[in-house]
Write a protein that holds these residues in place. Structure first.
Motif, PDB file in Angstrom:
ATOM      1  N   PRO A 180      16.440  34.976  55.943  1.00  0.00           N
ATOM      2  CA  PRO A 180      16.290  33.658  56.644  1.00  0.00           C
ATOM      3  C   PRO A 180      15.187  33.757  57.749  1.00  0.00           C
ATOM      4  O   PRO A 180      14.830  32.551  58.175  1.00  0.00           O
ATOM      5  CB  PRO A 180      17.667  33.603  57.262  1.00  0.00           C
ATOM      6  CG  PRO A 180      18.136  34.718  57.047  1.00  0.00           C
ATOM      7  CD  PRO A 180      17.806  35.724  56.120  1.00  0.00           C
ATOM      8  N   GLY A 181      15.002  34.884  58.245  1.00  0.00           N
ATOM      9  CA  GLY A 181      14.127  34.908  59.267  1.00  0.00           C
ATOM     10  C   GLY A 181      12.543  34.895  58.739  1.00  0.00           C
ATOM     11  O   GLY A 181      11.530  34.793  59.642  1.00  0.00           O
ATOM     12  N   LEU A 182      12.223  34.952  57.583  1.00  0.00           N
ATOM     13  CA  LEU A 182      10.952  34.962  56.758  1.00  0.00           C
ATOM     14  C   LEU A 182      10.382  33.497  56.912  1.00  0.00           C
ATOM     15  O   LEU A 182      11.072  32.575  56.049  1.00  0.00           O
ATOM     16  CB  LEU A 182      10.828  35.482  55.657  1.00  0.00           C
ATOM     17  CG  LEU A 182       9.371  35.519  54.717  1.00  0.00           C
ATOM     18  CD1 LEU A 182       8.526  36.434  55.448  1.00  0.00           C
ATOM     19  CD2 LEU A 182       9.940  35.980  53.285  1.00  0.00           C
ATOM     20  N   SER A 183       9.239  33.349  57.372  1.00  0.00           N
ATOM     21  CA  SER A 183       8.574  31.928  57.383  1.00  0.00           C
ATOM     22  C   SER A 183       7.230  32.222  56.185  1.00  0.00           C
ATOM     23  O   SER A 183       6.465  33.099  56.508  1.00  0.00           O
ATOM     24  CB  SER A 183       8.179  31.486  58.860  1.00  0.00           C
ATOM     25  OG  SER A 183       7.309  30.407  58.390  1.00  0.00           O
ATOM     26  N   LEU A 184       7.258  31.275  55.185  1.00  0.00           N
ATOM     27  CA  LEU A 184       6.204  31.439  54.381  1.00  0.00           C
ATOM     28  C   LEU A 184       4.957  30.694  54.454  1.00  0.00           C
ATOM     29  O   LEU A 184       4.085  30.896  54.131  1.00  0.00           O
ATOM     30  CB  LEU A 184       6.808  30.895  52.948  1.00  0.00           C
ATOM     31  CG  LEU A 184       7.803  31.734  52.539  1.00  0.00           C
ATOM     32  CD1 LEU A 184       8.189  31.019  50.840  1.00  0.00           C
ATOM     33  CD2 LEU A 184       7.214  33.415  52.083  1.00  0.00           C
ATOM     34  N   THR A 185       5.102  29.919  55.786  1.00  0.00           N
ATOM     35  CA  THR A 185       3.694  29.012  56.145  1.00  0.00           C
ATOM     36  C   THR A 185       2.867  29.882  56.827  1.00  0.00           C
ATOM     37  O   THR A 185       3.167  30.550  57.721  1.00  0.00           O
ATOM     38  CB  THR A 185       4.324  27.914  57.183  1.00  0.00           C
ATOM     39  OG1 THR A 185       5.488  27.184  56.564  1.00  0.00           O
ATOM     40  CG2 THR A 185       3.232  26.986  57.536  1.00  0.00           C
ATOM     41  N   ALA A 233       1.384  39.710  36.603  1.00  0.00           N
ATOM     42  CA  ALA A 233       1.009  38.560  36.307  1.00  0.00           C
ATOM     43  C   ALA A 233       1.516  37.853  35.126  1.00  0.00           C
ATOM     44  O   ALA A 233       0.624  36.849  34.522  1.00  0.00           O
ATOM     45  CB  ALA A 233      -0.549  38.670  36.450  1.00  0.00           C
ATOM     46  N   GLY A 234       2.548  38.232  34.716  1.00  0.00           N
ATOM     47  CA  GLY A 234       3.166  37.665  33.417  1.00  0.00           C
ATOM     48  C   GLY A 234       4.098  36.549  33.750  1.00  0.00           C
ATOM     49  O   GLY A 234       4.007  35.572  34.858  1.00  0.00           O
ATOM     50  N   GLY A 235       4.890  35.953  32.700  1.00  0.00           N
ATOM     51  CA  GLY A 235       5.471  34.734  32.919  1.00  0.00           C
ATOM     52  C   GLY A 235       6.490  34.529  34.174  1.00  0.00           C
ATOM     53  O   GLY A 235       6.734  33.434  34.492  1.00  0.00           O
ATOM     54  N   ALA A 236       7.243  35.965  34.432  1.00  0.00           N
ATOM     55  CA  ALA A 236       8.069  35.622  35.503  1.00  0.00           C
ATOM     56  C   ALA A 236       7.298  35.810  36.914  1.00  0.00           C
ATOM     57  O   ALA A 236       8.002  34.920  37.752  1.00  0.00           O
ATOM     58  CB  ALA A 236       8.857  37.092  35.615  1.00  0.00           C
ATOM     59  N   ALA A 237       5.989  35.862  36.909  1.00  0.00           N
ATOM     60  CA  ALA A 237       5.205  35.938  38.063  1.00  0.00           C
ATOM     61  C   ALA A 237       4.698  34.263  38.286  1.00  0.00           C
ATOM     62  O   ALA A 237       4.675  33.778  39.306  1.00  0.00           O
ATOM     63  CB  ALA A 237       4.284  36.955  38.085  1.00  0.00           C
ATOM     64  N   ARG A 238       4.404  33.613  37.185  1.00  0.00           N
ATOM     65  CA  ARG A 238       3.758  32.338  37.300  1.00  0.00           C
ATOM     66  C   ARG A 238       4.602  31.368  37.950  1.00  0.00           C
ATOM     67  O   ARG A 238       3.940  30.882  39.234  1.00  0.00           O
ATOM     68  CB  ARG A 238       3.467  31.627  35.807  1.00  0.00           C
ATOM     69  CG  ARG A 238       2.612  30.487  36.014  1.00  0.00           C
ATOM     70  CD  ARG A 238       2.360  30.097  34.525  1.00  0.00           C
ATOM     71  NE  ARG A 238       1.260  30.983  34.093  1.00  0.00           N
ATOM     72  CZ  ARG A 238      -0.219  30.692  33.926  1.00  0.00           C
ATOM     73  NH1 ARG A 238      -0.421  29.621  34.634  1.00  0.00           N
ATOM     74  NH2 ARG A 238      -1.052  31.437  33.755  1.00  0.00           N
ATOM     75  N   ALA A 239       5.725  31.009  37.729  1.00  0.00           N
ATOM     76  CA  ALA A 239       6.543  29.864  38.549  1.00  0.00           C
ATOM     77  C   ALA A 239       6.827  30.417  40.020  1.00  0.00           C
ATOM     78  O   ALA A 239       6.742  29.535  40.851  1.00  0.00           O
ATOM     79  CB  ALA A 239       7.890  29.704  37.851  1.00  0.00           C
ATOM     80  N   ALA A 240       6.905  31.760  40.265  1.00  0.00           N
ATOM     81  CA  ALA A 240       7.242  32.217  41.634  1.00  0.00           C
ATOM     82  C   ALA A 240       5.911  32.035  42.403  1.00  0.00           C
ATOM     83  O   ALA A 240       6.013  31.589  43.647  1.00  0.00           O
ATOM     84  CB  ALA A 240       7.481  33.819  41.516  1.00  0.00           C
ATOM     85  N   VAL A 241       4.466  32.512  41.949  1.00  0.00           N
ATOM     86  CA  VAL A 241       3.268  32.161  42.760  1.00  0.00           C
ATOM     87  C   VAL A 241       3.447  30.774  43.097  1.00  0.00           C
ATOM     88  O   VAL A 241       2.940  30.551  44.208  1.00  0.00           O
ATOM     89  CB  VAL A 241       2.320  32.735  41.865  1.00  0.00           C
ATOM     90  CG1 VAL A 241       1.259  32.585  42.486  1.00  0.00           C
ATOM     91  CG2 VAL A 241       2.473  34.225  41.798  1.00  0.00           C
ATOM     92  N   ALA A 242       3.562  29.807  41.985  1.00  0.00           N
ATOM     93  CA  ALA A 242       3.381  28.488  42.200  1.00  0.00           C
ATOM     94  C   ALA A 242       4.101  28.004  43.356  1.00  0.00           C
ATOM     95  O   ALA A 242       3.798  27.146  44.144  1.00  0.00           O
ATOM     96  CB  ALA A 242       3.381  27.628  41.153  1.00  0.00           C
ATOM     97  N   ALA A 268       3.050  29.510  46.657  1.00  0.00           N
ATOM     98  CA  ALA A 268       1.802  28.826  47.433  1.00  0.00           C
ATOM     99  C   ALA A 268       1.959  27.354  47.868  1.00  0.00           C
ATOM    100  O   ALA A 268       1.516  26.928  48.806  1.00  0.00           O
ATOM    101  CB  ALA A 268       0.718  28.721  46.162  1.00  0.00           C
ATOM    102  N   GLY A 269       3.153  26.507  47.101  1.00  0.00           N
ATOM    103  CA  GLY A 269       3.477  25.365  47.487  1.00  0.00           C
ATOM    104  C   GLY A 269       4.250  25.334  48.913  1.00  0.00           C
ATOM    105  O   GLY A 269       4.266  24.413  49.465  1.00  0.00           O
ATOM    106  N   ALA A 270       4.639  26.479  49.173  1.00  0.00           N
ATOM    107  CA  ALA A 270       5.773  26.714  50.607  1.00  0.00           C
ATOM    108  C   ALA A 270       4.688  27.066  51.532  1.00  0.00           C
ATOM    109  O   ALA A 270       5.037  27.285  52.679  1.00  0.00           O
ATOM    110  CB  ALA A 270       6.844  27.695  50.118  1.00  0.00           C
TER     111      ALA A 270
END
Length: 276
Positions: free
Chosen positions: A124-129, A138-147, A150-152
């Motif tokens: 909870p202390g981690l800020s992604l901004t 860089a496979g399928g598992a990574a794609r949605a996570a990276v998006a 980045a969106g956060a």
């Protein structure tokens, strides 16, 4: 807890993948259905090939299924078969939910939402901004996570054994997503996420103090990578939390109401025969 009931009016949802026998999604969703007392069931489906998967989607389009969670290897095909896709699914280029409404197929992706939910609960202390995040894989598992990362507001460096795949993912998502040099990618990283199906070739003890380490794998929950990170004094986030995080919006999409207030984690740990 309300008793579950199955009648001729039951709504049917499920998880589709190949293989799918290892999936914990039926454990989660059927526990929630029982807690909510819904006339519904959540079942596993394992179509043997792309043609059989398309036939299953046609069953949903015909009104015989309420919705499906989708896992490998069908996420990209699910996206392609949908009549409409959410902005989140479009950003990741794949779908892990298909909802069936009035002969239409609606695609969404909650994998990224699950990752953010897990981080909020276990770090909870981690800020992604403005944070630097390293994604291993860089496979399928990574794609949605990276998006989602980045969106956060994070800058995401992708480190992959095959640089061309990392370059393709960075090119597709653009913005604050870049390819990392394995020799320098971890400099300044606030978060390192393993999206590989195997332990990464990285010693967490070499990471800076305060780095958060996440593993998207949940079998076992305490992976060797997470154990090594904890031994190095780093905060860890596990893949089981991500699974639970994506299941909530999946339940809402498939069954039309929020998941009940029942934490499935103790049930899942018992199912996996792992300590709480």
């Amino acid at each position: 807890m309300n008793p579950a009931r199955i009648t001729g009016a039951a709504r049917i949802g499920g998880i589709v993948g190949l293989p799918v026998t290892h999936s914990l999604s039926p454990v989660i969703h059927n526990a929630w259905l029982e807690a909510a007392g819904l006339d519904a069931a959540y079942l596993p489906f394992a179509p043997p090939d792309a043609a059989a998967f398309e036939a299953l989607v046609a069953v949903g389009r015909a009104g015989l299924l309420s919705g499906l969670n989708v896992t490998a290897p069908f996420k990209e095909q699910a996206y392609a078969l949908a009549d409409s896709v959410s902005a989140t699914a479009r950003a990741s280029g794949s779908a892990n939910i298909l909802s069936f409404r009035e002969s239409r197929v609606l695609a969404d992706s909650t994998d990224g939402e699950g990752l953010l939910w897990a981080l909020a609960r276990q770090a909870p202390g981690l800020s992604l901004t403005g944070a630097m995040v390293v994604m291993l894989g860089a496979g399928g598992a990574a794609r949605a996570a990276v998006a989602a990362l980045a969106g956060a507001g994070a800058t995401v460096r992708i480190v992959n054994r095959t640089p061309a795949r990392a370059e393709a993912l960075a090119r597709d998502l653009g913005g604050s997503v870049e390819v990392g040099d394995p020799a320098t990618a971890f400099d300044g990283a606030a978060l390192v996420v393993n999206a590989l199906s195997v332990p990464p070739d990285l010693d967490p003890a070499t990471l800076a103090p305060g780095t958060v380490v996440m593993d998207m794998t949940y079998r076992p929950v305490r992976t060797p990578f997470l154990k090594a990170a904890a031994a190095a004094g780093l905060l860890t986030v596990d893949g089981l939390a991500m699974l639970i995080g994506q299941a909530g919006p999946s339940f809402r999409a498939i069954f039309g109401q929020p998941a009940p207030d029942l934490d499935p984690r103790p049930l899942l740990l018992a199912h996996l025969e792992e300590p709480a």
